[in-house]
Scaffold this motif. Structure first.
Motif, PDB file in Angstrom:
ATOM      1  N   MET A   1       0.845  -1.201   0.000  1.00  0.00           N
ATOM      2  CA  MET A   1       0.000   0.000   0.000  1.00  0.00           C
ATOM      3  C   MET A   1       0.877   1.246   0.000  1.00  0.00           C
ATOM      4  O   MET A   1       1.777   1.377   0.835  1.00  0.00           O
ATOM      5  CB  MET A   1      -0.908   0.009   1.240  1.00  0.00           C
ATOM      6  N   SER A   2       0.651   2.158  -0.919  1.00  0.00           N
ATOM      7  CA  SER A   2       1.411   3.406  -0.981  1.00  0.00           C
ATOM      8  C   SER A   2       0.929   4.373   0.107  1.00  0.00           C
ATOM      9  O   SER A   2      -0.257   4.454   0.399  1.00  0.00           O
ATOM     10  CB  SER A   2       1.246   4.058  -2.350  1.00  0.00           C
ATOM     11  N   THR A   3       1.889   5.098   0.687  1.00  0.00           N
ATOM     12  CA  THR A   3       1.566   6.059   1.736  1.00  0.00           C
ATOM     13  C   THR A   3       1.762   7.469   1.199  1.00  0.00           C
ATOM     14  O   THR A   3       2.830   7.814   0.687  1.00  0.00           O
ATOM     15  CB  THR A   3       2.459   5.844   2.975  1.00  0.00           C
ATOM     16  N   LEU A  24      -9.688   5.040  -2.216  1.00  0.00           N
ATOM     17  CA  LEU A  24      -9.013   4.407  -3.346  1.00  0.00           C
ATOM     18  C   LEU A  24      -7.943   3.400  -2.903  1.00  0.00           C
ATOM     19  O   LEU A  24      -7.304   2.768  -3.741  1.00  0.00           O
ATOM     20  CB  LEU A  24      -8.378   5.480  -4.246  1.00  0.00           C
ATOM     21  N   GLY A  25      -7.740   3.303  -1.596  1.00  0.00           N
ATOM     22  CA  GLY A  25      -6.830   2.284  -1.078  1.00  0.00           C
ATOM     23  C   GLY A  25      -5.473   2.779  -0.620  1.00  0.00           C
ATOM     24  O   GLY A  25      -4.606   1.979  -0.257  1.00  0.00           O
ATOM     25  N   TYR A  26      -5.273   4.098  -0.593  1.00  0.00           N
ATOM     26  CA  TYR A  26      -4.001   4.644  -0.145  1.00  0.00           C
ATOM     27  C   TYR A  26      -4.021   4.871   1.361  1.00  0.00           C
ATOM     28  O   TYR A  26      -5.069   5.146   1.949  1.00  0.00           O
ATOM     29  CB  TYR A  26      -3.701   5.970  -0.845  1.00  0.00           C
ATOM     30  N   SER A  27      -2.835   4.788   1.958  1.00  0.00           N
ATOM     31  CA  SER A  27      -2.681   5.205   3.341  1.00  0.00           C
ATOM     32  C   SER A  27      -2.331   6.686   3.309  1.00  0.00           C
ATOM     33  O   SER A  27      -1.330   7.079   2.703  1.00  0.00           O
ATOM     34  CB  SER A  27      -1.555   4.406   4.012  1.00  0.00           C
ATOM     35  N   HIS A  43       9.412   9.888   8.529  1.00  0.00           N
ATOM     36  CA  HIS A  43       8.825   8.723   7.869  1.00  0.00           C
ATOM     37  C   HIS A  43       9.050   8.786   6.361  1.00  0.00           C
ATOM     38  O   HIS A  43       9.044   9.868   5.775  1.00  0.00           O
ATOM     39  CB  HIS A  43       7.315   8.644   8.137  1.00  0.00           C
ATOM     40  N   PRO A  44       9.205   7.629   5.710  1.00  0.00           N
ATOM     41  CA  PRO A  44       9.282   7.601   4.241  1.00  0.00           C
ATOM     42  C   PRO A  44       7.879   7.652   3.635  1.00  0.00           C
ATOM     43  O   PRO A  44       6.958   7.002   4.126  1.00  0.00           O
ATOM     44  CB  PRO A  44       9.953   6.252   3.953  1.00  0.00           C
ATOM     45  N   TYR A  45       7.700   8.432   2.583  1.00  0.00           N
ATOM     46  CA  TYR A  45       6.408   8.531   1.903  1.00  0.00           C
ATOM     47  C   TYR A  45       6.592   8.265   0.413  1.00  0.00           C
ATOM     48  O   TYR A  45       7.662   8.502  -0.153  1.00  0.00           O
ATOM     49  CB  TYR A  45       5.785   9.912   2.115  1.00  0.00           C
ATOM     50  N   ASP A  46       5.537   7.782  -0.227  1.00  0.00           N
ATOM     51  CA  ASP A  46       5.594   7.482  -1.656  1.00  0.00           C
ATOM     52  C   ASP A  46       5.233   8.687  -2.520  1.00  0.00           C
ATOM     53  O   ASP A  46       5.594   8.741  -3.693  1.00  0.00           O
ATOM     54  CB  ASP A  46       4.646   6.320  -1.976  1.00  0.00           C
ATOM     55  N   ALA A  47       4.520   9.660  -1.956  1.00  0.00           N
ATOM     56  CA  ALA A  47       4.185  10.890  -2.667  1.00  0.00           C
ATOM     57  C   ALA A  47       3.822  11.958  -1.641  1.00  0.00           C
ATOM     58  O   ALA A  47       3.378  11.648  -0.535  1.00  0.00           O
ATOM     59  CB  ALA A  47       3.027  10.674  -3.644  1.00  0.00           C
ATOM     60  N   SER A  70      13.556  14.115   0.674  1.00  0.00           N
ATOM     61  CA  SER A  70      12.687  13.194  -0.056  1.00  0.00           C
ATOM     62  C   SER A  70      12.734  13.473  -1.551  1.00  0.00           C
ATOM     63  O   SER A  70      12.777  14.628  -1.968  1.00  0.00           O
ATOM     64  CB  SER A  70      11.244  13.335   0.443  1.00  0.00           C
ATOM     65  N   ASP A  71      12.761  12.397  -2.340  1.00  0.00           N
ATOM     66  CA  ASP A  71      12.606  12.564  -3.784  1.00  0.00           C
ATOM     67  C   ASP A  71      11.324  11.884  -4.253  1.00  0.00           C
ATOM     68  O   ASP A  71      11.183  11.514  -5.410  1.00  0.00           O
ATOM     69  CB  ASP A  71      13.820  12.056  -4.560  1.00  0.00           C
ATOM     70  N   ALA A  72      10.380  11.726  -3.324  1.00  0.00           N
ATOM     71  CA  ALA A  72       9.044  11.239  -3.695  1.00  0.00           C
ATOM     72  C   ALA A  72       8.384  12.280  -4.591  1.00  0.00           C
ATOM     73  O   ALA A  72       8.705  13.470  -4.516  1.00  0.00           O
ATOM     74  CB  ALA A  72       8.198  11.023  -2.442  1.00  0.00           C
TER      75      ALA A  72
END
Length: 225
Positions: A1-3, A24-27, A43-47, A70-72
């Motif tokens: 799951m993308s955060t 839509l299923g995102y955290s 924390h690391p994030y995906d976007a 971060s380079d998200a």
């Protein structure tokens, strides 16, 4: 799951996305703009998603800080697509989200941004820096001056993370949560020991070069040339 880290608390009500992205299923972690940098350090994030404010936006320092840690994908939310808005988007964001999109199209847009970000990092399987090469493909290995570097699994994962995101500062919290897959509680001993061991192995393999630098009070990254 993308955060997703979402600076929604200061957005106009019409731009609100937390509920939609969650469905839509995102955290989704929703914070104020002023909390973005501190959350990225922890924390690391995906976007990362925040509102676009033009003209007169004075958030340049915040953008610089986000890019340090971060380079998200950094995505801007705005419903007004004026030329000024478009120029601002190009200069500061990786992409934009129109809050008027249907849920179906919003899902497609988000998946596209996340897929592009993943490909940017993971499609390059061989990374080279100074005399160090690391292959994170099917056969994972690291070598210095064409000699294999004997690393533990976590040492390899840390080195791979640093090499894949070379200009990014990785805080101890982010390293711990990314590598150990557990919530960071403030005990940084495991990270410090693994970084120390990694540095020692790199030093023995290549005494004349420095590879990992400590950015005091912030975290670690590959040394800048």
């Amino acid at each position: 799951m993308s955060t997703i880290l979402l600076a929604e608390q200061t957005m106009p009500p019409a731009y609100r996305l937390e509920k939609r992205l969650t469905e839509l299923g995102y955290s989704v972690v929703s914070v104020a703009d002023t909390e973005l940098v501190s959350m990225i350090k922890l924390h690391p994030y995906d976007a990362v998603i925040l509102s676009v404010e033009v003209p007169g936006d004075d958030r340049d320092e915040m953008f610089q800080q986000i890019r340090l840690f971060s380079d998200a994908p950094l995505l801007g939310v705005c419903g007004e697509k004026t030329p000024e808005w478009a120029e601002y988007m190009r200069s500061r964001f990786d992409g934009g989200i129109d809050p008027r999109l249907s849920d179906e199209v919003l899902a497609e847009v988000m998946e596209d941004y996340l897929r592009q970000a993943y490909k940017r990092v993971h499609n390059v399987r061989l990374h080279q820096y100074k005399n160090l090469k690391i292959n994170n493909g099917g056969i994972k290995k690291a070598e210095v001056n064409y000699k294999k570097l004997d690393l533990t699994a976590k040492e390899f994962m840390i080195l791979n993370l640093l090499m894949c995101h070379r200009d990014r500062i990785h805080t101890k919290a982010v390293l711990y949560e990314t590598i150990w897959r557990q919530a960071y509680t403030g005990d940084d001993n495991a990270v410090k020991i693994h970084i120390s061991n990694l540095r020692s192995k790199l030093k023995r393999a290549d005494p004349g070069e420095q590879y990992i630098e400590t950015v005091w009070g912030l975290g670690y990254r590959m040394c800048r040339d």
